[in-house]
Design a protein around this motif. Structure first.
Motif, PDB file in Angstrom:
ATOM      1  N   GLN A 180     -15.574  -1.042   6.738  1.00 41.79           N
ATOM      2  CA  GLN A 180     -14.715  -1.569   7.791  1.00 41.79           C
ATOM      3  C   GLN A 180     -14.322  -0.459   8.759  1.00 41.79           C
ATOM      4  O   GLN A 180     -13.817   0.590   8.351  1.00 41.79           O
ATOM      5  CB  GLN A 180     -13.460  -2.211   7.194  1.00 41.79           C
ATOM      6  N   LYS A 181     -14.538  -0.697  10.045  1.00 37.50           N
ATOM      7  CA  LYS A 181     -14.253   0.297  11.074  1.00 37.50           C
ATOM      8  C   LYS A 181     -13.015  -0.047  11.900  1.00 37.50           C
ATOM      9  O   LYS A 181     -12.587   0.750  12.728  1.00 37.50           O
ATOM     10  CB  LYS A 181     -15.467   0.431  12.017  1.00 37.50           C
ATOM     11  N   PHE A 182     -12.447  -1.242  11.646  1.00 36.27           N
ATOM     12  CA  PHE A 182     -11.324  -1.679  12.487  1.00 36.27           C
ATOM     13  C   PHE A 182      -9.981  -1.229  11.941  1.00 36.27           C
ATOM     14  O   PHE A 182      -8.942  -1.519  12.534  1.00 36.27           O
ATOM     15  CB  PHE A 182     -11.330  -3.217  12.589  1.00 36.27           C
ATOM     16  N   LEU A 183      -9.949  -0.506  10.834  1.00 36.91           N
ATOM     17  CA  LEU A 183      -8.701  -0.160  10.178  1.00 36.91           C
ATOM     18  C   LEU A 183      -7.749   0.572  11.124  1.00 36.91           C
ATOM     19  O   LEU A 183      -8.102   1.578  11.731  1.00 36.91           O
ATOM     20  CB  LEU A 183      -8.966   0.715   8.956  1.00 36.91           C
ATOM     21  N   LYS A 184      -6.548   0.035  11.245  1.00 33.68           N
ATOM     22  CA  LYS A 184      -5.501   0.709  12.003  1.00 33.68           C
ATOM     23  C   LYS A 184      -4.677   1.607  11.101  1.00 33.68           C
ATOM     24  O   LYS A 184      -4.111   2.599  11.563  1.00 33.68           O
ATOM     25  CB  LYS A 184      -4.599  -0.328  12.673  1.00 33.68           C
ATOM     26  N   SER A 185      -4.605   1.243   9.820  1.00 35.31           N
ATOM     27  CA  SER A 185      -3.862   2.062   8.862  1.00 35.31           C
ATOM     28  C   SER A 185      -4.442   1.850   7.477  1.00 35.31           C
ATOM     29  O   SER A 185      -4.837   0.749   7.126  1.00 35.31           O
ATOM     30  CB  SER A 185      -2.377   1.680   8.861  1.00 35.31           C
ATOM     31  N   LYS A 186      -4.503   2.919   6.735  1.00 31.79           N
ATOM     32  CA  LYS A 186      -4.987   2.864   5.359  1.00 31.79           C
ATOM     33  C   LYS A 186      -4.017   3.648   4.499  1.00 31.79           C
ATOM     34  O   LYS A 186      -3.842   4.853   4.694  1.00 31.79           O
ATOM     35  CB  LYS A 186      -6.400   3.431   5.261  1.00 31.79           C
ATOM     36  N   MET A 187      -3.380   2.966   3.577  1.00 35.32           N
ATOM     37  CA  MET A 187      -2.314   3.591   2.807  1.00 35.32           C
ATOM     38  C   MET A 187      -2.878   4.581   1.792  1.00 35.32           C
ATOM     39  O   MET A 187      -4.017   4.477   1.361  1.00 35.32           O
ATOM     40  CB  MET A 187      -1.506   2.517   2.083  1.00 35.32           C
ATOM     41  N   ASN A 188      -2.050   5.545   1.455  1.00 32.61           N
ATOM     42  CA  ASN A 188      -2.405   6.525   0.445  1.00 32.61           C
ATOM     43  C   ASN A 188      -2.005   5.979  -0.927  1.00 32.61           C
ATOM     44  O   ASN A 188      -0.828   5.760  -1.201  1.00 32.61           O
ATOM     45  CB  ASN A 188      -1.685   7.852   0.711  1.00 32.61           C
ATOM     46  N   ILE A 189      -2.991   5.749  -1.777  1.00 33.64           N
ATOM     47  CA  ILE A 189      -2.750   5.214  -3.100  1.00 33.64           C
ATOM     48  C   ILE A 189      -3.709   5.881  -4.079  1.00 33.64           C
ATOM     49  O   ILE A 189      -4.874   6.115  -3.754  1.00 33.64           O
ATOM     50  CB  ILE A 189      -2.928   3.676  -3.121  1.00 33.64           C
ATOM     51  N   LYS A 190      -3.213   6.252  -5.238  1.00 34.27           N
ATOM     52  CA  LYS A 190      -4.027   6.960  -6.218  1.00 34.27           C
ATOM     53  C   LYS A 190      -5.179   6.072  -6.692  1.00 34.27           C
ATOM     54  O   LYS A 190      -5.017   4.873  -6.879  1.00 34.27           O
ATOM     55  CB  LYS A 190      -3.165   7.374  -7.409  1.00 34.27           C
ATOM     56  N   ASN A 191      -6.324   6.705  -6.885  1.00 31.80           N
ATOM     57  CA  ASN A 191      -7.509   5.952  -7.288  1.00 31.80           C
ATOM     58  C   ASN A 191      -7.348   5.303  -8.655  1.00 31.80           C
ATOM     59  O   ASN A 191      -7.829   4.186  -8.880  1.00 31.80           O
ATOM     60  CB  ASN A 191      -8.734   6.870  -7.290  1.00 31.80           C
ATOM     61  N   ASP A 192      -6.674   5.993  -9.596  1.00 34.30           N
ATOM     62  CA  ASP A 192      -6.522   5.403 -10.918  1.00 34.30           C
ATOM     63  C   ASP A 192      -5.642   4.156 -10.864  1.00 34.30           C
ATOM     64  O   ASP A 192      -5.912   3.158 -11.541  1.00 34.30           O
ATOM     65  CB  ASP A 192      -5.952   6.430 -11.896  1.00 34.30           C
ATOM     66  N   LEU A 193      -4.572   4.203 -10.040  1.00 34.04           N
ATOM     67  CA  LEU A 193      -3.710   3.038  -9.892  1.00 34.04           C
ATOM     68  C   LEU A 193      -4.468   1.887  -9.243  1.00 34.04           C
ATOM     69  O   LEU A 193      -4.348   0.725  -9.663  1.00 34.04           O
ATOM     70  CB  LEU A 193      -2.472   3.401  -9.070  1.00 34.04           C
ATOM     71  N   LEU A 194      -5.266   2.197  -8.242  1.00 30.36           N
ATOM     72  CA  LEU A 194      -6.032   1.162  -7.549  1.00 30.36           C
ATOM     73  C   LEU A 194      -7.080   0.544  -8.480  1.00 30.36           C
ATOM     74  O   LEU A 194      -7.358  -0.659  -8.410  1.00 30.36           O
ATOM     75  CB  LEU A 194      -6.708   1.767  -6.323  1.00 30.36           C
ATOM     76  N   THR A 195      -7.634   1.336  -9.385  1.00 28.31           N
ATOM     77  CA  THR A 195      -8.609   0.814 -10.351  1.00 28.31           C
ATOM     78  C   THR A 195      -7.972  -0.235 -11.253  1.00 28.31           C
ATOM     79  O   THR A 195      -8.567  -1.291 -11.524  1.00 28.31           O
ATOM     80  CB  THR A 195      -9.180   1.965 -11.197  1.00 28.31           C
ATOM     81  N   PHE A 196      -6.763   0.040 -11.740  1.00 22.16           N
ATOM     82  CA  PHE A 196      -6.066  -0.942 -12.581  1.00 22.16           C
ATOM     83  C   PHE A 196      -5.690  -2.185 -11.778  1.00 22.16           C
ATOM     84  O   PHE A 196      -5.675  -3.298 -12.314  1.00 22.16           O
ATOM     85  CB  PHE A 196      -4.820  -0.319 -13.202  1.00 22.16           C
ATOM     86  N   VAL A 197      -5.372  -2.013 -10.510  1.00 22.57           N
ATOM     87  CA  VAL A 197      -5.071  -3.164  -9.651  1.00 22.57           C
ATOM     88  C   VAL A 197      -6.289  -4.071  -9.554  1.00 22.57           C
ATOM     89  O   VAL A 197      -6.180  -5.301  -9.655  1.00 22.57           O
ATOM     90  CB  VAL A 197      -4.621  -2.709  -8.252  1.00 22.57           C
ATOM     91  N   TYR A 198      -7.466  -3.482  -9.369  1.00 20.18           N
ATOM     92  CA  TYR A 198      -8.688  -4.282  -9.258  1.00 20.18           C
ATOM     93  C   TYR A 198      -8.969  -5.047 -10.551  1.00 20.18           C
ATOM     94  O   TYR A 198      -9.447  -6.190 -10.509  1.00 20.18           O
ATOM     95  CB  TYR A 198      -9.877  -3.386  -8.905  1.00 20.18           C
ATOM     96  N   LEU A 199      -8.702  -4.435 -11.695  1.00 21.41           N
ATOM     97  CA  LEU A 199      -8.874  -5.148 -12.958  1.00 21.41           C
ATOM     98  C   LEU A 199      -7.905  -6.324 -13.057  1.00 21.41           C
ATOM     99  O   LEU A 199      -8.270  -7.397 -13.552  1.00 21.41           O
ATOM    100  CB  LEU A 199      -8.656  -4.194 -14.135  1.00 21.41           C
ATOM    101  N   ASP A 200      -6.691  -6.133 -12.579  1.00 19.21           N
ATOM    102  CA  ASP A 200      -5.692  -7.212 -12.630  1.00 19.21           C
ATOM    103  C   ASP A 200      -6.075  -8.388 -11.745  1.00 19.21           C
ATOM    104  O   ASP A 200      -5.631  -9.520 -11.983  1.00 19.21           O
ATOM    105  CB  ASP A 200      -4.317  -6.671 -12.201  1.00 19.21           C
TER     106      ASP A 200
END
Length: 492
Positions: A180-200
């Motif tokens: 995606q190239k249209f991003l106006k903002s991308k939050m800073n979030i730890k990769n390990d936390l984001l991995t568990f979010v995807y599993l949820d």
């Protein structure tokens, strides 16, 4: 009166009346009905009549399973091993009403607010408009859940819950999309936390319906493209195949299937696993295979349509029967086929990557298929049962790895074998899926000549060195024979 009328006759007794042999005392307490059945009298009270009428009501109110089941808890019919109970509970984030009040997940509310804030910036639509869209459709959203699940919440609280959770899901998915190239903002979030979010996001009890409501305007189409790529990345196949499939242009059938509205993310994943991509070369190969089988004549097809228990137990026995394993050209779980040329069989299976996410995803897909109001063909359940029939021990996993069918990212081969053996606890597969393949394998294994030829091959030609030694021995015998012949009959 006919014999039928003599056997069954009914008569209503007014208040205060009793049947033969009864006193008026009992009739003062109940309004009774006397029914003569086979010349015997029975007394039915109002409570008895109400209970009997409940049978008719149950028959009239019976509802058939649908293709879009309600979002609900894991069905009680699923036998869950003790160490698998964690596969159904969210670790980081609660989505929807089932786990909303879980005290252990209250910290996720702040994370969802941060994700929703970035979602508003990226989609380019005001939060007031987005929230109003959810409030307008709150009735249809509530109807997607089991009534017992949404009963504790009023519509205002549900509207805010669906709005916040929907925005958080879409932004979390966007975080994983590098295209995606249209991003106006991308939050800073730890990769390990984001991995568990995807599993949820792939838990049965953590689903949210109709994400398309939040993407109907602004940059919504780009968000839905990110959702499709997210599902593709979570299809359980080797990375090499993913890249190859993503480069192939989708077929018309695939486009129609993907455009068809899915209930939620778990449903999208299941439909993606059932989607079979087939290019022109594969179609030509399939037709040539059919022509070859037709020319060779039927192969015990008299048992077609008959479902019986197979006698082969694992991959090791298939190899001993002369059956080789090959990866299928697609990730579709039903893309399992068997072919035979002379005494050599070939079983094609969809490649699979086994890692820490395999157990949770498959178990939640199985629980989804087992929902009592879901009419489906049990594709995932049948696939796990079929794979478990091939895997008994670590040696079977090694054979699958060597064939390029299974990629082990979990650890030892023994762990993979234990995982599939546990997942198949008390599962009931479809009797039709893979039935043709099982029948063909069974017929192949029961052929004595094929079995003897395969055993001879594996006994004497188990490695290329033994084959070369055999060729060398034959060559030496031929040379010795020639030398003897020319010694006796020298050339003049």
């Amino acid at each position: 009166m006919s014999s039928q009328d003599e056997r069954v006759a009914a008569a209503t007794v007014p208040d205060g009346a009793v049947s033969t042999g009864q006193t008026n005392t009992k009739s003062e307490k109940f309004h009774e009905i006397a029914i003569a059945v086979e010349q015997r009298d029975f007394i039915l009270s109002n409570d008895d009549i109400e209970r009997l009428n409940s049978i008719d009501k149950a028959f009239d109110g019976e509802q058939k399973p649908t293709a879009k089941p309600l979002i609900q808890r894991v069905p009680a019919t699923l036998c869950i091993p003790k160490d698998f109970a964690k596969y159904f509970k969210p670790r980081v984030i609660s989505i929807g009403p089932i786990h909303h009040d879980n005290p252990a997940l209250q910290g996720s509310e702040q994370l969802k607010l941060r994700l929703a804030a970035h979602f508003e910036k990226n989609i380019g639509v005001g939060k007031e408009i987005l929230f109003n869209t959810i409030k307008t459709e709150i009735g249809s959203l509530k109807n997607c859940y089991d009534p017992k699940v949404v009963e504790p919440y009023d519509e205002d609280k549900l509207a805010w819950m669906f709005f916040l959770d929907g925005c958080a899901i879409l932004q979390a998915i966007l975080q994983d999309d590098d295209e995606q190239k249209f991003l106006k903002s991308k939050m800073n979030i730890k990769n390990d936390l984001l991995t568990f979010v995807y599993l949820d996001l792939f838990l049965l009890e953590n689903q949210l319906p109709h994400l398309g409501l939040l993407t109907s305007s602004g940059n919504g189409r780009s968000f839905m493209d990110s959702v499709k790529r997210f599902i593709d990345n979570n299809v359980i196949t080797p990375a090499e195949m993913k890249e190859q499939q993503l480069q192939q242009p989708p077929s018309t059938e695939q486009q129609e299937e993907e455009e068809r509205e899915a209930v939620h993310l778990l449903d999208r994943l299941r439909k993606r696993l059932k989607l079979k991509k087939q290019n022109l070369l594969e179609k030509l190969g399939f037709r040539c295979n059919r022509i070859f089988r037709t020319a060779m004549g039927p192969c015990n097809d008299g048992d077609k349509g008959r479902h019986y228990s197979h006698t082969f137990r694992n991959v090791k026995e298939l190899r001993n029967a002369g059956i080789w394993l090959k990866p299928s050209p697609s990730s579709c779980l039903t893309d399992v086929s068997f072919s035979r040329v002379c005494c050599r069989g070939k079983l094609r299976l969809p490649p699979i990557t086994v890692d820490d996410t395999t157990g949770p995803k498959f178990m939640n897909l199985i629980a989804y298929e087992m929902c009592p109001d879901f009419e489906n063909d049990l594709t995932v359940t049948s696939y796990i049962c079929f794979l478990d029939s091939l895997i008994d021990e670590a040696e079977d996993v090694k054979e699958l790895r060597d064939a390029g069918v299974l990629y082990n990212g979990l650890g030892s081969d023994e762990e993979v074998a234990k995982l599939f053996n546990k997942m198949n606890t008390d599962l009931v597969p479809s009797p039709t899926i893979y039935s043709d393949v099982r029948r063909q394998i069974q017929n192949h294994c029961e052929n004595k000549w094929i079995k003897y030829a395969a055993q001879a091959y594996y006994t004497h030609f188990n490695s290329p060195w033994t084959f070369l030694a055999f060729v060398g021995a034959i060559a030496a015998l031929l040379l010795s024979a020639l030398q003897t012949y020319y010694t006796i009959n020298p050339v003049k």
